[in-house]
Write a protein that holds these residues in place. Sequence first.
Motif, PDB file in Angstrom:
ATOM      1  N   MET A 178       0.847  -1.193   0.000  1.00  0.00           N
ATOM      2  CA  MET A 178       0.000   0.000   0.000  1.00  0.00           C
ATOM      3  C   MET A 178       0.883   1.244   0.000  1.00  0.00           C
ATOM      4  N   ALA A 179       0.298   2.366  -0.338  1.00  0.00           N
ATOM      5  CA  ALA A 179       1.064   3.592  -0.503  1.00  0.00           C
ATOM      6  C   ALA A 179       1.230   4.352   0.816  1.00  0.00           C
ATOM      7  N   GLY A 180       0.684   3.840   1.886  1.00  0.00           N
ATOM      8  CA  GLY A 180       0.639   4.579   3.139  1.00  0.00           C
ATOM      9  C   GLY A 180       1.990   4.987   3.694  1.00  0.00           C
ATOM     10  N   GLU A 181       3.029   4.228   3.370  1.00  0.00           N
ATOM     11  CA  GLU A 181       4.357   4.551   3.895  1.00  0.00           C
ATOM     12  C   GLU A 181       5.123   5.495   2.976  1.00  0.00           C
ATOM     13  N   GLY A 182       4.529   5.890   1.873  1.00  0.00           N
ATOM     14  CA  GLY A 182       5.210   6.785   0.955  1.00  0.00           C
ATOM     15  C   GLY A 182       5.914   6.029  -0.161  1.00  0.00           C
ATOM     16  N   ASN A 183       6.680   6.783  -0.929  1.00  0.00           N
ATOM     17  CA  ASN A 183       7.323   6.254  -2.126  1.00  0.00           C
ATOM     18  C   ASN A 183       8.352   5.176  -1.778  1.00  0.00           C
ATOM     19  N   ALA A 184       8.057   3.947  -2.171  1.00  0.00           N
ATOM     20  CA  ALA A 184       8.944   2.834  -1.808  1.00  0.00           C
ATOM     21  C   ALA A 184      10.278   2.901  -2.525  1.00  0.00           C
ATOM     22  N   LYS A 185      10.387   3.770  -3.529  1.00  0.00           N
ATOM     23  CA  LYS A 185      11.687   3.897  -4.209  1.00  0.00           C
ATOM     24  C   LYS A 185      12.670   4.747  -3.405  1.00  0.00           C
ATOM     25  N   THR A 186      12.189   5.345  -2.303  1.00  0.00           N
ATOM     26  CA  THR A 186      13.128   6.012  -1.396  1.00  0.00           C
ATOM     27  C   THR A 186      13.593   4.999  -0.354  1.00  0.00           C
ATOM     28  N   ASP A 187      14.869   5.084   0.000  1.00  0.00           N
ATOM     29  CA  ASP A 187      15.425   4.117   0.948  1.00  0.00           C
ATOM     30  C   ASP A 187      14.703   4.159   2.283  1.00  0.00           C
ATOM     31  N   SER A 188      14.286   5.365   2.715  1.00  0.00           N
ATOM     32  CA  SER A 188      13.662   5.477   4.029  1.00  0.00           C
ATOM     33  C   SER A 188      12.317   4.757   4.065  1.00  0.00           C
ATOM     34  N   ALA A 189      11.481   4.977   3.052  1.00  0.00           N
ATOM     35  CA  ALA A 189      10.172   4.315   3.032  1.00  0.00           C
ATOM     36  C   ALA A 189      10.330   2.807   2.825  1.00  0.00           C
ATOM     37  N   LEU A 190      11.217   2.430   1.921  1.00  0.00           N
ATOM     38  CA  LEU A 190      11.427   0.997   1.669  1.00  0.00           C
ATOM     39  C   LEU A 190      11.921   0.299   2.936  1.00  0.00           C
ATOM     40  N   GLY A 191      12.866   0.945   3.606  1.00  0.00           N
ATOM     41  CA  GLY A 191      13.387   0.356   4.833  1.00  0.00           C
ATOM     42  C   GLY A 191      12.308   0.165   5.880  1.00  0.00           C
ATOM     43  N   ILE A 247       9.031  -0.101   5.382  1.00  0.00           N
ATOM     44  CA  ILE A 247       8.088  -1.141   4.943  1.00  0.00           C
ATOM     45  C   ILE A 247       8.654  -2.526   5.237  1.00  0.00           C
ATOM     46  N   LEU A 248       9.928  -2.713   4.928  1.00  0.00           N
ATOM     47  CA  LEU A 248      10.549  -4.028   5.131  1.00  0.00           C
ATOM     48  C   LEU A 248      10.653  -4.352   6.623  1.00  0.00           C
ATOM     49  N   LEU A 249      11.132  -3.380   7.397  1.00  0.00           N
ATOM     50  CA  LEU A 249      11.290  -3.632   8.833  1.00  0.00           C
ATOM     51  C   LEU A 249       9.943  -3.937   9.483  1.00  0.00           C
ATOM     52  N   ASP A 250       8.880  -3.245   9.023  1.00  0.00           N
ATOM     53  CA  ASP A 250       7.540  -3.518   9.562  1.00  0.00           C
ATOM     54  C   ASP A 250       7.141  -4.976   9.331  1.00  0.00           C
ATOM     55  N   GLN A 251       7.699  -5.583   8.288  1.00  0.00           N
ATOM     56  CA  GLN A 251       7.366  -6.977   7.966  1.00  0.00           C
ATOM     57  C   GLN A 251       8.427  -7.941   8.493  1.00  0.00           C
ATOM     58  N   GLY A 252       9.356  -7.412   9.286  1.00  0.00           N
ATOM     59  CA  GLY A 252      10.359  -8.279   9.876  1.00  0.00           C
ATOM     60  C   GLY A 252      11.482  -8.658   8.934  1.00  0.00           C
ATOM     61  N   VAL A 253      11.678  -7.834   7.888  1.00  0.00           N
ATOM     62  CA  VAL A 253      12.727  -8.119   6.907  1.00  0.00           C
ATOM     63  C   VAL A 253      13.802  -7.052   7.011  1.00  0.00           C
ATOM     64  N   ASN A 254      15.055  -7.462   7.136  1.00  0.00           N
ATOM     65  CA  ASN A 254      16.162  -6.519   7.145  1.00  0.00           C
ATOM     66  C   ASN A 254      16.316  -5.914   5.748  1.00  0.00           C
ATOM     67  N   PRO A 255      16.393  -4.578   5.644  1.00  0.00           N
ATOM     68  CA  PRO A 255      16.521  -3.967   4.297  1.00  0.00           C
ATOM     69  C   PRO A 255      17.707  -4.477   3.497  1.00  0.00           C
ATOM     70  N   SER A 256      18.719  -5.009   4.146  1.00  0.00           N
ATOM     71  CA  SER A 256      19.859  -5.555   3.394  1.00  0.00           C
ATOM     72  C   SER A 256      19.527  -6.897   2.761  1.00  0.00           C
ATOM     73  N   GLN A 257      18.341  -7.429   3.066  1.00  0.00           N
ATOM     74  CA  GLN A 257      17.974  -8.754   2.551  1.00  0.00           C
ATOM     75  C   GLN A 257      17.254  -8.704   1.208  1.00  0.00           C
ATOM     76  N   ILE A 258      16.941  -7.490   0.704  1.00  0.00           N
ATOM     77  CA  ILE A 258      16.114  -7.454  -0.498  1.00  0.00           C
ATOM     78  C   ILE A 258      16.961  -7.329  -1.765  1.00  0.00           C
ATOM     79  N   VAL A 259      16.535  -8.048  -2.792  1.00  0.00           N
ATOM     80  CA  VAL A 259      17.132  -7.979  -4.120  1.00  0.00           C
ATOM     81  C   VAL A 259      16.118  -7.317  -5.044  1.00  0.00           C
ATOM     82  N   LEU A 260      16.585  -6.346  -5.846  1.00  0.00           N
ATOM     83  CA  LEU A 260      15.692  -5.589  -6.714  1.00  0.00           C
ATOM     84  C   LEU A 260      16.241  -5.584  -8.133  1.00  0.00           C
TER      85      LEU A 260
END
Length: 185
Positions: free
Chosen positions: A1-14, A16-29
């Motif tokens: 969902m868009a509630g956390e803002g633009n996921a292409k920014t590191d802050s929002a992506l981080g 979103i991931l942390l909220d789901q229990g995923v370390n931002p260093s774990q994602i491949v894009l």
Amino acid sequence: MAGEGNAKTDSALGKILLDQGVNPSQIVLGEQVHGTAVAGVRSFEPRLHPATDGFITGLPGIALGVFSADCVPVFISSGDEKTIGILHAGRRGTADGILSKALGLFASEWGVLPKDTVIHLGPHIRKCCYEADLSRELNGQARGRGVPEASLTDDSRCTSCSPGFFSYRRTKTAERMVSFILIKS
Ligand SMILES: [Zn+2]
């Protein structure tokens, strides 16, 4: 969902991931180019795959992510959840057969046959707001490969006319949502 803002920014992506229990260093894009390149992911590097619109992995703990704002995030898993994939499927990638290609790779490279595959189409722009019926085409590719109808599910929401989504068609926004899939380690 868009509630956390633009996921292409590191802050929002981080966040979103942390909220789901995923370390931002774990994602491949991927550097998404509306192509049909689907990468097999067997390590955490590279973090950003050039000219790639899809991923497959069997490694626990690696989140496979795609950005979208109207295009279809396609989630794929083997029935035993030991092999997973995700695709960014817009009009061009869909027309060029990215889902059919990914299912071919699931079978040839990962030993997962279409009959043992489950697929979910995430929120995307739909026929109410767009001239192409992306979900119909993707469902056709899956059925054509032999994915059982009962193994295909579809988020029914339209990113253009349902509240809460970024939509390129509606606002020409550069903001994106992120979808990801991972095998919990
Ligand atoms: Zn709509």
